[in-house]
Enzyme design. Sequence first.
Site, mmCIF file in Angstrom:
data_model
loop_
_atom_site.group_PDB
_atom_site.id
_atom_site.type_symbol
_atom_site.label_atom_id
_atom_site.label_comp_id
_atom_site.label_asym_id
_atom_site.label_seq_id
_atom_site.Cartn_x
_atom_site.Cartn_y
_atom_site.Cartn_z
ATOM 1 C CG PHE A 104 -1.784 1.187 1.380
ATOM 2 C CD1 PHE A 104 -2.985 1.268 0.681
ATOM 3 C CD2 PHE A 104 -1.430 2.247 2.221
ATOM 4 C CE1 PHE A 104 -3.820 2.379 0.815
ATOM 5 C CE2 PHE A 104 -2.259 3.358 2.353
ATOM 6 C CZ PHE A 104 -3.453 3.416 1.647
ATOM 7 N N GLY A 105 0.699 2.104 -0.987
ATOM 8 C CA GLY A 105 1.455 3.361 -1.067
ATOM 9 C C GLY A 105 0.541 4.531 -0.754
ATOM 10 C CE1 TYR A 106 2.706 5.212 4.027
ATOM 11 C CE2 TYR A 106 2.800 7.607 4.099
ATOM 12 C CZ TYR A 106 3.307 6.371 4.463
ATOM 13 O OH TYR A 106 4.440 6.303 5.256
ATOM 14 N N GLY A 107 2.257 7.823 -0.201
ATOM 15 C CA GLY A 107 3.073 9.019 -0.463
ATOM 16 C C GLY A 107 3.713 8.897 -1.828
ATOM 17 C CB SER A 108 7.224 9.027 -3.001
ATOM 18 O OG SER A 108 7.814 7.937 -2.334
ATOM 19 C CD GLU A 166 9.533 4.093 0.969
ATOM 20 O OE1 GLU A 166 9.301 4.894 1.893
ATOM 21 O OE2 GLU A 166 9.354 4.400 -0.229
#
Length: 188
Positions: free
Chosen positions: A25-29, A100
């Site tokens: 799950f990606g929420y930023g870059s 990350e």
Amino acid sequence: MLSHDTRTINADRSDIEALDEIWLFGYGSLIYKVDFPYAESATAHITGWQRRFWQGSHDHRGTPEQPGRVLTLIEVPNARCFGIAYRVTLDVFDHLDHREKNGYLRSIQTLYFGNGEFKQGVVYIGKPDNPAFLGEAPIEAIAQQISKSVGPSGPNTEYVHRLADALRQQGEEDEHVFEIDRLLREMR
Ligand code: SIN
């Protein structure tokens, strides 16, 4: 205290291996810079977490001398955070853990998909005890810091604008991101 570089801790893959399918799950870059292979993607959200520019970036959007600010997730009861879920394979995590590495640890969360399904997925979160965590600051101070920071991945402002554009394209609102995006555009 955790070291800045979370790769050694994240190298244990037992949490991910236990999943039937691996969803990231990606929420930023990870929403707008997709530099890893994936089999399919879908819009999704998680609950109890809120995006905040409270994580320092010493390696991508800033330097050790002048860290930038990037997103992490903060626990807020009943909050909803939109993102993009990618179905990936275990081998992408070497690359992702490197990308990350500045304080983010993998966390397993429930992903709620647009079609009503839900599945466990992997989310990178910089928790408040990581050394790169900068924490809360007035929104104008956050925008000021972002406006001045540049790192190997480019200007910090680009992180904000690209994410804000991607959220708008999806018809998603995020007051925190949109306000910083607006302040940065005014400063140009
Ligand atoms: C994410 O996008 O999901 C993690 C934070 C970042 O890399 O910006």
